[in-house]
Motif scaffolding. Sequence first.
Motif, PDB file in Angstrom:
ATOM      1  N   VAL A 205       0.907  -1.330  -0.179  1.00 42.94           N
ATOM      2  CA  VAL A 205       0.113   0.177   0.103  1.00 42.94           C
ATOM      3  C   VAL A 205       0.777   1.154  -0.114  1.00 42.94           C
ATOM      4  CG1 VAL A 205      -1.571   1.202   1.268  1.00 42.94           C
ATOM      5  CG2 VAL A 205      -1.875  -1.052   1.093  1.00 42.94           C
ATOM      6  N   ILE A 206       2.072   1.379   0.764  1.00 40.26           N
ATOM      7  CA  ILE A 206       2.863   2.420   1.076  1.00 40.26           C
ATOM      8  C   ILE A 206       3.549   2.728  -0.484  1.00 40.26           C
ATOM      9  CG2 ILE A 206       5.126   3.313   1.922  1.00 40.26           C
ATOM     10  CD1 ILE A 206       3.768   1.914   4.708  1.00 40.26           C
ATOM     11  N   TRP A 207       4.240   1.662  -1.118  1.00 42.00           N
ATOM     12  CA  TRP A 207       4.966   1.576  -1.949  1.00 42.00           C
ATOM     13  C   TRP A 207       4.227   1.526  -3.330  1.00 42.00           C
ATOM     14  CZ3 TRP A 207       9.264   4.256  -1.251  1.00 42.00           C
ATOM     15  CH2 TRP A 207       9.635   4.191  -0.128  1.00 42.00           C
ATOM     16  N   HIS A 208       3.368   0.677  -3.673  1.00 33.97           N
ATOM     17  CA  HIS A 208       2.780   0.601  -4.790  1.00 33.97           C
ATOM     18  C   HIS A 208       1.432   1.192  -5.078  1.00 33.97           C
ATOM     19  CE1 HIS A 208       5.070  -3.409  -5.060  1.00 33.97           C
ATOM     20  NE2 HIS A 208       5.799  -2.547  -5.220  1.00 33.97           N
ATOM     21  N   ILE A 209       1.024   2.011  -4.066  1.00 38.93           N
ATOM     22  CA  ILE A 209      -0.287   2.568  -4.373  1.00 38.93           C
ATOM     23  C   ILE A 209       0.009   4.179  -3.846  1.00 38.93           C
ATOM     24  CG2 ILE A 209      -2.600   2.999  -3.348  1.00 38.93           C
ATOM     25  CD1 ILE A 209      -2.804   0.014  -2.993  1.00 38.93           C
ATOM     26  N   VAL A 210       0.254   4.457  -2.710  1.00 38.28           N
ATOM     27  CA  VAL A 210       0.654   5.805  -2.071  1.00 38.28           C
ATOM     28  C   VAL A 210       1.695   6.349  -2.960  1.00 38.28           C
ATOM     29  CG1 VAL A 210       1.129   7.266  -0.279  1.00 38.28           C
ATOM     30  CG2 VAL A 210      -0.437   5.309   0.237  1.00 38.28           C
ATOM     31  N   ALA A 211       2.801   5.815  -2.771  1.00 38.28           N
ATOM     32  CA  ALA A 211       4.032   6.360  -3.499  1.00 38.28           C
ATOM     33  C   ALA A 211       3.898   6.579  -5.020  1.00 38.28           C
ATOM     34  CB  ALA A 211       5.191   5.453  -3.279  1.00 38.28           C
ATOM     35  N   ILE A 212       3.270   5.488  -5.789  1.00 38.14           N
ATOM     36  CA  ILE A 212       3.402   5.458  -7.060  1.00 38.14           C
ATOM     37  C   ILE A 212       2.299   6.667  -7.545  1.00 38.14           C
ATOM     38  CG2 ILE A 212       2.503   4.067  -9.104  1.00 38.14           C
ATOM     39  CD1 ILE A 212       5.322   3.328  -7.958  1.00 38.14           C
ATOM     40  N   CYS A 213       1.106   6.638  -6.850  1.00 38.40           N
ATOM     41  CA  CYS A 213       0.111   7.645  -7.060  1.00 38.40           C
ATOM     42  C   CYS A 213       0.759   9.135  -6.803  1.00 38.40           C
ATOM     43  CB  CYS A 213      -1.339   7.332  -6.251  1.00 38.40           C
ATOM     44  SG  CYS A 213      -2.141   6.067  -6.594  1.00 38.40           S
ATOM     45  N   LEU A 214       1.267   9.458  -5.914  1.00 37.72           N
ATOM     46  CA  LEU A 214       2.117  10.674  -5.778  1.00 37.72           C
ATOM     47  C   LEU A 214       2.915  10.823  -6.818  1.00 37.72           C
ATOM     48  CD1 LEU A 214       2.652  10.757  -1.957  1.00 37.72           C
ATOM     49  CD2 LEU A 214       0.931  11.977  -3.106  1.00 37.72           C
ATOM     50  N   VAL A 215       3.947   9.706  -7.196  1.00 33.57           N
ATOM     51  CA  VAL A 215       4.853  10.314  -8.339  1.00 33.57           C
ATOM     52  C   VAL A 215       4.224  10.231  -9.669  1.00 33.57           C
ATOM     53  CG1 VAL A 215       6.585   9.283  -9.538  1.00 33.57           C
ATOM     54  CG2 VAL A 215       6.617   8.968  -7.153  1.00 33.57           C
ATOM     55  N   PHE A 216       2.970   9.638  -9.844  1.00 31.17           N
ATOM     56  CA  PHE A 216       2.232   9.654 -11.013  1.00 31.17           C
ATOM     57  C   PHE A 216       1.688  11.213 -11.295  1.00 31.17           C
ATOM     58  CE2 PHE A 216      -1.777   9.201 -13.480  1.00 31.17           C
ATOM     59  CZ  PHE A 216      -1.118   8.620 -14.653  1.00 31.17           C
ATOM     60  N   ILE A 217       1.089  11.436 -10.191  1.00 28.67           N
ATOM     61  CA  ILE A 217       0.348  12.771 -10.081  1.00 28.67           C
ATOM     62  C   ILE A 217       1.391  13.654 -10.180  1.00 28.67           C
ATOM     63  CG2 ILE A 217      -1.059  14.593  -8.997  1.00 28.67           C
ATOM     64  CD1 ILE A 217      -2.539  12.003  -7.594  1.00 28.67           C
ATOM     65  N   SER A 218       2.354  13.960  -9.550  1.00 35.96           N
ATOM     66  CA  SER A 218       3.424  14.931  -9.534  1.00 35.96           C
ATOM     67  C   SER A 218       4.080  15.176 -11.025  1.00 35.96           C
ATOM     68  CB  SER A 218       4.434  14.916  -8.760  1.00 35.96           C
ATOM     69  OG  SER A 218       5.037  13.618  -8.512  1.00 35.96           O
ATOM     70  N   SER A 219       4.291  13.895 -11.677  1.00 38.94           N
ATOM     71  CA  SER A 219       4.878  13.644 -13.020  1.00 38.94           C
ATOM     72  C   SER A 219       4.202  14.278 -13.982  1.00 38.94           C
ATOM     73  CB  SER A 219       5.283  12.235 -13.183  1.00 38.94           C
ATOM     74  OG  SER A 219       6.261  11.818 -12.268  1.00 38.94           O
ATOM     75  N   LEU A 220       2.824  14.135 -13.717  1.00 36.88           N
ATOM     76  CA  LEU A 220       1.868  14.829 -14.725  1.00 36.88           C
ATOM     77  C   LEU A 220       2.108  16.076 -14.726  1.00 36.88           C
ATOM     78  CD1 LEU A 220      -1.363  12.257 -14.555  1.00 36.88           C
ATOM     79  CD2 LEU A 220       0.294  12.461 -16.350  1.00 36.88           C
ATOM     80  N   VAL A 221       2.027  16.772 -13.582  1.00 37.47           N
ATOM     81  CA  VAL A 221       1.996  18.110 -13.494  1.00 37.47           C
ATOM     82  C   VAL A 221       3.075  18.582 -14.311  1.00 37.47           C
ATOM     83  CG1 VAL A 221       2.214  20.050 -12.083  1.00 37.47           C
ATOM     84  CG2 VAL A 221       0.595  18.134 -11.429  1.00 37.47           C
TER      85      VAL A 221
END
Length: 218
Positions: free
Chosen positions: A141-157
């Motif tokens: 949950v920490i690395w494959h959901i929370v971390a990936i979602c944060l990286v994905f959103i910030s990278s999209l920006v």
Amino acid sequence: MNLPSTPFAFLWYYVKAFKWRFLCLLAFVLMWALNEALFPYFIKLLVDGVTHADPSASLWESFRSPIIGITCSWILMETAMRLFGFIEIYLFPSFKAKMREDTFDWVKEQSFNYFTSNLAGSIGTKIAHIPESSERIVQNVIWHIVAICLVFISSLVVIAQVSLIFTFLIVGWCMIHMGITAYYNDEIVQKNSAHYEALAKLNGETIDIVSNAFSMKL
């Protein structure tokens, strides 16, 4: 002792018992995600500085901003990961120990029929595996959901500032991937549950047979 009966409630019960430590882990994961998104951006600024450098300006003036950004980003990531590992070392052993002790206490309170209908070795295997499986779930949950979602959103920006078309392509690919995963999710859960039950039963039968064989020899 009353324990939650559903997997999510059971896991959440123990996460809440160590909520401040888990919140610290999530904060450090946020710092890591920011580094993953900002580091390529600072590299872009560095390349732009080389491409459009002013011949009359000094090297430091041309590359000061990206170099400072890369250095701060690297320090941020290293600090976050070191603190994450420090808290993780103390968190998960206590997390698993409490879960294992509470599960064992719950088993001891069960009626005689519970022990006659379940193999002793199977019960012991489940008590041993529940904390280990719970730790893997939390880590995922920490690395494959929370971390990936944060990286994905910030990278999209960041990517949206370069190319909107490429941003929409990435979002479309992500939606297709999530749709396929959701479609097969129930089947995956059923097969994993069947596999785990078969494994626990096999271990239980093996332990009980060996224990009985030793008892008969004695």
